[in-house]
Design a protein around this motif. Structure first.
Motif, PDB file in Angstrom:
ATOM      1  N   UNK A  27      38.966  48.158  33.509  1.00 39.30           N
ATOM      2  CA  UNK A  27      38.412  47.338  34.594  1.00 39.30           C
ATOM      3  C   UNK A  27      37.248  46.507  34.097  1.00 39.30           C
ATOM      4  N   UNK A  28      36.368  47.130  33.345  1.00 46.33           N
ATOM      5  CA  UNK A  28      35.224  46.393  32.809  1.00 46.33           C
ATOM      6  C   UNK A  28      35.686  45.215  31.956  1.00 46.33           C
ATOM      7  N   UNK A  29      36.679  45.427  31.121  1.00 46.42           N
ATOM      8  CA  UNK A  29      37.165  44.358  30.252  1.00 46.42           C
ATOM      9  C   UNK A  29      37.837  43.238  31.056  1.00 46.42           C
ATOM     10  N   UNK A  30      38.568  43.608  32.096  1.00 46.25           N
ATOM     11  CA  UNK A  30      39.221  42.591  32.932  1.00 46.25           C
ATOM     12  C   UNK A  30      38.185  41.751  33.667  1.00 46.25           C
ATOM     13  N   UNK A  31      37.150  42.395  34.201  1.00 39.40           N
ATOM     14  CA  UNK A  31      36.095  41.652  34.893  1.00 39.40           C
ATOM     15  C   UNK A  31      35.314  40.802  33.894  1.00 39.40           C
ATOM     16  N   UNK A  32      35.089  41.344  32.695  1.00 37.34           N
ATOM     17  CA  UNK A  32      34.366  40.594  31.669  1.00 37.34           C
ATOM     18  C   UNK A  32      35.116  39.321  31.281  1.00 37.34           C
ATOM     19  N   UNK A  33      36.429  39.406  31.205  1.00 37.61           N
ATOM     20  CA  UNK A  33      37.238  38.256  30.780  1.00 37.61           C
ATOM     21  C   UNK A  33      37.260  37.148  31.825  1.00 37.61           C
ATOM     22  N   UNK A  34      37.011  37.487  33.074  1.00 38.10           N
ATOM     23  CA  UNK A  34      37.037  36.507  34.161  1.00 38.10           C
ATOM     24  C   UNK A  34      35.712  36.527  34.923  1.00 38.10           C
ATOM     25  N   UNK A  35      34.616  36.160  34.266  1.00 39.78           N
ATOM     26  CA  UNK A  35      33.302  36.228  34.914  1.00 39.78           C
ATOM     27  C   UNK A  35      33.139  35.150  35.975  1.00 39.78           C
ATOM     28  N   UNK A  45      35.499  40.206  43.736  1.00 35.61           N
ATOM     29  CA  UNK A  45      35.543  40.827  45.061  1.00 35.61           C
ATOM     30  C   UNK A  45      36.943  41.317  45.387  1.00 35.61           C
ATOM     31  N   UNK A  46      37.952  40.520  45.068  1.00 33.16           N
ATOM     32  CA  UNK A  46      39.340  40.934  45.317  1.00 33.16           C
ATOM     33  C   UNK A  46      39.681  42.177  44.508  1.00 33.16           C
ATOM     34  N   UNK A  47      39.258  42.215  43.256  1.00 31.92           N
ATOM     35  CA  UNK A  47      39.494  43.395  42.419  1.00 31.92           C
ATOM     36  C   UNK A  47      38.886  44.635  43.055  1.00 31.92           C
ATOM     37  N   UNK A  48      37.649  44.522  43.509  1.00 36.37           N
ATOM     38  CA  UNK A  48      36.966  45.652  44.130  1.00 36.37           C
ATOM     39  C   UNK A  48      37.698  46.105  45.393  1.00 36.37           C
ATOM     40  N   UNK A  49      38.025  45.159  46.239  1.00 34.55           N
ATOM     41  CA  UNK A  49      38.681  45.523  47.510  1.00 34.55           C
ATOM     42  C   UNK A  49      40.049  46.146  47.281  1.00 34.55           C
ATOM     43  N   UNK A  50      40.807  45.598  46.352  1.00 35.73           N
ATOM     44  CA  UNK A  50      42.126  46.162  46.074  1.00 35.73           C
ATOM     45  C   UNK A  50      42.008  47.593  45.574  1.00 35.73           C
ATOM     46  N   UNK A  51      41.061  47.827  44.676  1.00 40.13           N
ATOM     47  CA  UNK A  51      40.924  49.164  44.105  1.00 40.13           C
ATOM     48  C   UNK A  51      40.468  50.180  45.151  1.00 40.13           C
ATOM     49  N   UNK A  52      39.484  49.815  45.971  1.00 43.23           N
ATOM     50  CA  UNK A  52      38.960  50.762  46.942  1.00 43.23           C
ATOM     51  C   UNK A  52      39.924  50.975  48.111  1.00 43.23           C
ATOM     52  N   UNK A 100      38.626  40.767  24.922  1.00 40.47           N
ATOM     53  CA  UNK A 100      38.293  40.593  26.349  1.00 40.47           C
ATOM     54  C   UNK A 100      37.134  39.624  26.559  1.00 40.47           C
ATOM     55  N   UNK A 101      36.858  38.773  25.577  1.00 40.20           N
ATOM     56  CA  UNK A 101      35.783  37.803  25.732  1.00 40.20           C
ATOM     57  C   UNK A 101      36.058  36.894  26.923  1.00 40.20           C
ATOM     58  N   UNK A 102      35.040  36.237  27.411  1.00 40.11           N
ATOM     59  CA  UNK A 102      35.170  35.390  28.591  1.00 40.11           C
ATOM     60  C   UNK A 102      36.199  34.287  28.373  1.00 40.11           C
ATOM     61  N   UNK A 113      26.726  43.427  34.264  1.00 37.35           N
ATOM     62  CA  UNK A 113      27.185  43.606  35.637  1.00 37.35           C
ATOM     63  C   UNK A 113      28.675  43.936  35.712  1.00 37.35           C
ATOM     64  N   UNK A 114      29.448  43.499  34.713  1.00 41.22           N
ATOM     65  CA  UNK A 114      30.842  43.916  34.646  1.00 41.22           C
ATOM     66  C   UNK A 114      30.937  45.425  34.502  1.00 41.22           C
ATOM     67  N   UNK A 115      30.039  45.997  33.684  1.00 44.20           N
ATOM     68  CA  UNK A 115      29.999  47.446  33.548  1.00 44.20           C
ATOM     69  C   UNK A 115      29.555  48.146  34.810  1.00 44.20           C
TER      70      UNK A 115
END
Length: 402
Positions: A27-35, A45-52, A100-102, A113-115
């Motif tokens: 998850x951290x790497x996916x968020x990091x790649x799409x900052x 936000x969509x990632x967070x909502x889908x997961x929760x 997983x770079x940006x 913040x990705x972490x």
């Protein structure tokens, strides 16, 4: 008869964190790649909502366009605890060459913040897995726009009523820190981080041809002079041996080499620890601007939005954090830190909710650690496991009644 193992013992916390660790890293790497920058963190936000939502958690109203608020209900009586993570990135071009770079030009997660986002999602899964046996309830708050000092996200959430229903009794938040060795965590009671005052100074002059430019009305000379006066704004001001700071991050003037522009812009921040220090620095900043007006015959306009308050940790919450984390990591790895010069708008929540904001060591290897807010910023991903364990354990300890 053997004593039953507590539902959230140190061993249980380690097992739960270990089971979810690989997903948290992914998850951290996916968020990091799409900052995403402040206030436009839509994909995150969509990632967070889908997961929760997949965990079956209750979604609570979120007063900001981005960000999310969810709840884990414990099965036993106890306090309501707020767990907060920030989700935004910075306008920097990443220099770290990892898979997983940006993938967004000029935007990167250069502060961890990705972490933080991934850690809190992992903690949500840990709490949900043991919900029936846990005390209290847990509000999971994913906050936008921590990096925007001119318009931070936390006060928008507070003014929008995010602390009203349900009303948290305690809170916990964390920040990865590359200047701290992996495996260490640190906090302090009382003033833990500085207040940040954003300022914007616009300088206006007559401008004109470069060959005829003198001193009077020359905004390029004026803005350069103002920048050189900024260190004096905090001269002699410190808190428990930590120096206050005043720096410029943006200076803009002109478009071509042979034209002196009519306007110039300087943006920066002042970091102080007390209201008296802040008042002193603002007086000095105004004096510096007045000096520039006199010396260069220009006009100056100064914008000073509301400051980000200093981070002030509750002493009892810090004690609870230490009590929860020592069995996990060992007493020598749960340390007291000095006041920290950076700021964090988690302070807006801590003004209303007693809590602890702590640091998690994330130094990547034995080399000189990269600075936060730098294009070569990186973390040791093992810090994510430490963050999950310590945040989850602290939240449950804070939720105990009484």
């Amino acid at each position: 008869m053997a004593t039953p193992t507590p539902a959230f013992s140190a061993g249980d916390v380690r097992d739960l964190a270990g089971a979810g660790f690989d997903e948290v890293v992914d998850t951290r790497r996916a968020v990091h790649a799409r900052p995403e920058l402040s206030h436009v963190e839509t994909r995150t936000t969509t990632t967070v909502r889908d997961r929760l939502s997949s965990l079956g958690l209750d979604e609570l109203p979120c007063p900001t366009p981005t960000g999310a608020v969810y709840r884990v209900r414990g099965g036993k009586p106890g306090r309501t605890v707020l767990l907060r993570a920030d989700i935004d990135a910075l306008p920097l071009l990443e220099e770290v060459d990892v898979p997983w770079r940006s993938r967004v030009d000029g935007v990167m997660h250069a502060c961890g913040h990705d972490g933080h986002t991934a850690i809190l999602l992992g903690v949500a899964a840990m709490l949900a897995a043991r919900a029936e046996s846990l005390p209290g309830s847990y509000v999971l708050l994913f906050q936008p726009a921590e990096e925007d000092l001119a318009d931070p996200g936390a006060p928008h959430m507070v003014r929008g009523g995010v602390l009203d229903v349900p009303r948290p009794d305690r809170m916990v938040s964390l920040h990865l820190a590359t200047l701290l060795a992996t495996g260490l965590i640190g906090a302090r009671a009382g003033v833990a981080m500085s207040s940040a005052q954003f300022f914007r100074v616009t300088i206006a002059g007559r401008g004109g041809h470069g060959s005829l430019a003198g001193r009077d009305g020359n905004v390029v000379l004026a803005v350069s002079a103002l920048s050189s006066l900024l260190p004096a704004v905090v001269e002699g001001l410190e808190f428990e041996d930590i120096q206050c700071a005043c720096s410029a991050g943006v200076i803009r003037a002109g478009t071509v080499s042979n034209v002196v522009p009519r306007t110039a812009l300087l943006e920066g921040t002042i970091r102080t620890f007390t209201e008296e220090q802040r008042a002193t620095t603002l007086d000095r900043l105004h004096d510096a601007c007045a000096q520039v007006v006199r010396d260069f015959a220009v006009e100056v306009d100064t914008e000073l939005p509301d400051p980000v308050p200093a981070v002030v940790n509750d002493a009892a919450a810090v004690d609870a954090w230490r009590e929860a984390c020592t069995p996990l990591l060992g007493a020598d790895r749960v340390i007291e830190l000095p006041p920290m010069p950076p700021s964090d708008d988690v302070s807006w929540f801590l003004r209303s909710v007693p809590g602890v904001h702590f640091f998690v060591g994330a130094a990547p290897g034995r080399r000189m650690p990269p600075m936060h807010h730098a294009p070569d910023f990186s973390i040791d991903e093992e810090s994510l496991r430490v963050g999950m364990e310590s945040m989850a354990a602290t939240a449950v300890r804070l939720a105990r009644p009484g």
